[in-house]
Design a protein around this motif. Structure first.
Motif, PDB file in Angstrom:
ATOM      1  N   GLU A 118      -0.697   6.272 -15.878  1.00 44.47           N
ATOM      2  CA  GLU A 118      -1.484   5.116 -15.253  1.00 44.47           C
ATOM      3  C   GLU A 118      -2.765   5.261 -15.562  1.00 44.47           C
ATOM      4  O   GLU A 118      -3.418   6.608 -15.275  1.00 44.47           O
ATOM      5  CB  GLU A 118      -0.987   4.704 -14.085  1.00 44.47           C
ATOM      6  N   ALA A 119      -3.648   4.510 -15.779  1.00 49.25           N
ATOM      7  CA  ALA A 119      -5.035   4.673 -16.160  1.00 49.25           C
ATOM      8  C   ALA A 119      -5.669   3.418 -15.749  1.00 49.25           C
ATOM      9  O   ALA A 119      -5.065   2.103 -16.134  1.00 49.25           O
ATOM     10  CB  ALA A 119      -5.361   5.168 -17.503  1.00 49.25           C
ATOM     11  N   ASP A 120      -6.937   3.354 -15.269  1.00 46.31           N
ATOM     12  CA  ASP A 120      -7.591   2.210 -15.031  1.00 46.31           C
ATOM     13  C   ASP A 120      -8.502   1.818 -16.433  1.00 46.31           C
ATOM     14  O   ASP A 120      -9.337   2.914 -16.855  1.00 46.31           O
ATOM     15  CB  ASP A 120      -8.604   2.419 -13.802  1.00 46.31           C
ATOM     16  N   ILE A 121      -8.322   0.794 -16.991  1.00 46.10           N
ATOM     17  CA  ILE A 121      -9.042   0.442 -18.074  1.00 46.10           C
ATOM     18  C   ILE A 121     -10.024  -0.567 -18.184  1.00 46.10           C
ATOM     19  O   ILE A 121      -9.374  -1.795 -17.621  1.00 46.10           O
ATOM     20  CB  ILE A 121      -7.946   0.643 -19.718  1.00 46.10           C
ATOM     21  N   PRO A 122     -11.093  -0.644 -18.769  1.00 50.71           N
ATOM     22  CA  PRO A 122     -11.826  -1.911 -19.045  1.00 50.71           C
ATOM     23  C   PRO A 122     -11.317  -2.709 -20.174  1.00 50.71           C
ATOM     24  O   PRO A 122     -10.863  -2.135 -20.923  1.00 50.71           O
ATOM     25  CB  PRO A 122     -13.170  -1.409 -19.409  1.00 50.71           C
ATOM     26  N   VAL A 123     -11.174  -4.236 -19.638  1.00 49.89           N
ATOM     27  CA  VAL A 123     -10.622  -5.170 -20.826  1.00 49.89           C
ATOM     28  C   VAL A 123     -11.512  -6.221 -21.125  1.00 49.89           C
ATOM     29  O   VAL A 123     -12.363  -6.738 -20.160  1.00 49.89           O
ATOM     30  CB  VAL A 123      -9.383  -5.769 -20.082  1.00 49.89           C
ATOM     31  N   LYS A 124     -11.998  -6.119 -22.449  1.00 46.60           N
ATOM     32  CA  LYS A 124     -13.090  -7.444 -22.675  1.00 46.60           C
ATOM     33  C   LYS A 124     -12.795  -8.561 -22.244  1.00 46.60           C
ATOM     34  O   LYS A 124     -11.457  -9.050 -22.461  1.00 46.60           O
ATOM     35  CB  LYS A 124     -13.172  -7.261 -24.310  1.00 46.60           C
ATOM     36  N   GLY A 125     -13.671  -9.305 -21.690  1.00 47.77           N
ATOM     37  CA  GLY A 125     -13.531 -10.658 -21.147  1.00 47.77           C
ATOM     38  C   GLY A 125     -12.401 -10.826 -20.041  1.00 47.77           C
ATOM     39  O   GLY A 125     -12.402 -11.986 -19.633  1.00 47.77           O
ATOM     40  N   LEU A 126     -12.274  -9.813 -19.467  1.00 41.40           N
ATOM     41  CA  LEU A 126     -11.319  -9.764 -18.044  1.00 41.40           C
ATOM     42  C   LEU A 126     -12.121  -9.704 -16.924  1.00 41.40           C
ATOM     43  O   LEU A 126     -13.042  -8.495 -16.849  1.00 41.40           O
ATOM     44  CB  LEU A 126     -10.047  -8.821 -18.105  1.00 41.40           C
ATOM     45  N   LYS A 127     -12.282 -10.812 -16.089  1.00 38.33           N
ATOM     46  CA  LYS A 127     -12.933 -10.663 -14.739  1.00 38.33           C
ATOM     47  C   LYS A 127     -12.241  -9.746 -13.747  1.00 38.33           C
ATOM     48  O   LYS A 127     -11.098  -9.495 -13.764  1.00 38.33           O
ATOM     49  CB  LYS A 127     -13.458 -11.975 -14.184  1.00 38.33           C
ATOM     50  N   GLY A 128     -12.966  -9.137 -12.932  1.00 38.64           N
ATOM     51  CA  GLY A 128     -12.288  -8.711 -11.698  1.00 38.64           C
ATOM     52  C   GLY A 128     -12.182  -7.022 -11.696  1.00 38.64           C
ATOM     53  O   GLY A 128     -11.719  -6.430 -11.182  1.00 38.64           O
ATOM     54  N   ARG A 132      -5.463  -1.738 -14.084  1.00 37.89           N
ATOM     55  CA  ARG A 132      -4.429  -0.672 -14.248  1.00 37.89           C
ATOM     56  C   ARG A 132      -3.389  -0.821 -15.015  1.00 37.89           C
ATOM     57  O   ARG A 132      -2.636  -1.790 -15.008  1.00 37.89           O
ATOM     58  CB  ARG A 132      -3.954  -0.549 -12.670  1.00 37.89           C
ATOM     59  N   ALA A 133      -3.160   0.130 -16.231  1.00 40.08           N
ATOM     60  CA  ALA A 133      -2.233   0.195 -17.070  1.00 40.08           C
ATOM     61  C   ALA A 133      -1.293   1.188 -16.766  1.00 40.08           C
ATOM     62  O   ALA A 133      -1.560   2.377 -16.819  1.00 40.08           O
ATOM     63  CB  ALA A 133      -3.199   0.228 -18.357  1.00 40.08           C
ATOM     64  N   VAL A 134      -0.137   0.723 -17.244  1.00 38.12           N
ATOM     65  CA  VAL A 134       1.181   1.720 -17.070  1.00 38.12           C
ATOM     66  C   VAL A 134       1.551   1.854 -18.650  1.00 38.12           C
ATOM     67  O   VAL A 134       1.825   1.148 -19.372  1.00 38.12           O
ATOM     68  CB  VAL A 134       2.124   1.023 -16.122  1.00 38.12           C
ATOM     69  N   PHE A 135       1.289   3.317 -18.883  1.00 38.29           N
ATOM     70  CA  PHE A 135       1.849   3.786 -20.215  1.00 38.29           C
ATOM     71  C   PHE A 135       3.084   4.422 -20.078  1.00 38.29           C
ATOM     72  O   PHE A 135       3.246   5.506 -19.695  1.00 38.29           O
ATOM     73  CB  PHE A 135       0.761   4.508 -20.829  1.00 38.29           C
ATOM     74  N   ILE A 136       4.223   3.897 -20.773  1.00 35.68           N
ATOM     75  CA  ILE A 136       5.471   4.651 -20.955  1.00 35.68           C
ATOM     76  C   ILE A 136       6.094   4.608 -22.311  1.00 35.68           C
ATOM     77  O   ILE A 136       6.193   3.802 -22.933  1.00 35.68           O
ATOM     78  CB  ILE A 136       6.602   3.809 -20.001  1.00 35.68           C
ATOM     79  N   ARG A 137       5.762   5.975 -22.930  1.00 33.30           N
ATOM     80  CA  ARG A 137       6.406   6.144 -24.130  1.00 33.30           C
ATOM     81  C   ARG A 137       5.575   5.162 -25.085  1.00 33.30           C
ATOM     82  O   ARG A 137       6.100   4.574 -25.742  1.00 33.30           O
ATOM     83  CB  ARG A 137       7.970   6.185 -24.449  1.00 33.30           C
ATOM     84  N   ALA A 138       4.339   5.091 -24.674  1.00 34.18           N
ATOM     85  CA  ALA A 138       3.576   3.940 -25.299  1.00 34.18           C
ATOM     86  C   ALA A 138       3.259   4.233 -26.748  1.00 34.18           C
ATOM     87  O   ALA A 138       2.588   5.451 -27.149  1.00 34.18           O
ATOM     88  CB  ALA A 138       2.344   3.934 -24.304  1.00 34.18           C
TER      89      ALA A 138
END
Length: 194
Positions: A118-128, A132-138
């Motif tokens: 899991e990692a915290d990632i910035p997302v363009k245009g997303l407020k707040g 938190r992104a969950v990567f599984i065999r991604a």
């Protein structure tokens, strides 16, 4: 009337997507056949095994119908295996895909199941704040066409893209309590399905 969004329910994490949609006041419809596509305003293709899901989409023109609907502005959101299935090219593979996004993807790009993270990632245009992104065999995007909007990257790798009414993520937003990416998709549905 309650908005209806379909979740491809062939295999993978479809129940979790349904729960996220229901939390947001949207009726989630489990889609298992061409007939189930009737009456929905958008479709989520969940994570799972892209080869297995792709084989089912090849039967009875199911995938062809999804491509036809996308050509008419029907919103689609693919997560993990869904991103792979939406891509035009899969690195070192000739497996079935819908070819709706001008991207090349690498399967299992961050490693095997044991390397999930899991990692915290910035997302363009997303407020707040960060997501938190969950990567599984991604997977991740190795090439993106010029028309694509890159919304997020992790470790320099593209993991969230949008092309008009089609959205794709390498991670699993349905596996956290944060519903902002589902809300983002609902906004796409609202924009394109007036």
């Amino acid at each position: 009337m309650k908005k209806k969004i379909g979740v491809l329910a062939i295999q993978g994490a479809f129940r979790e997507h349904c729960k996220s949609l229901e939390k947001l006041g949207v009726e989630a419809v489990e889609v298992r056949s061409v007939d189930d596509l009737k009456g929905i305003s958008g479709l989520i293709i969940p994570g799972g095994e892209s080869t297995a899901i792709g084989k089912q989409l090849e039967i009875d023109g199911f995938g062809d119908k999804i491509v036809e609907m996308a050509g008419e502005g029907f919103p689609i959101f693919g997560t993990c295996a869904g991103m792979i299935l939406l891509s035009k090219k899969i690195d070192r593979s000739n497996q079935y895909s819908l070819g709706l996004l001008d991207i090349s993807v690498k399967r299992n790009a961050f490693g095997r199941q044991i390397a999930s993270f899991e990692a915290d990632i910035p997302v363009k245009g997303l407020k707040g704040g960060n997501l938190r992104a969950v990567f599984i065999r991604a997977p991740y995007v190795t090439e993106a066409g010029p028309e694509l909007d890159v919304l997020a990257a992790y470790a320099g790798k593209i993991v969230l893209v949008q092309d008009d009414h089609i959205l794709a993520s390498a991670f699993h937003p349905e596996l956290t309590d944060d519903t902002r990416i589902h809300e983002y998709f609902i906004n796409i549905v609202d924009q394109y399905r007036k």
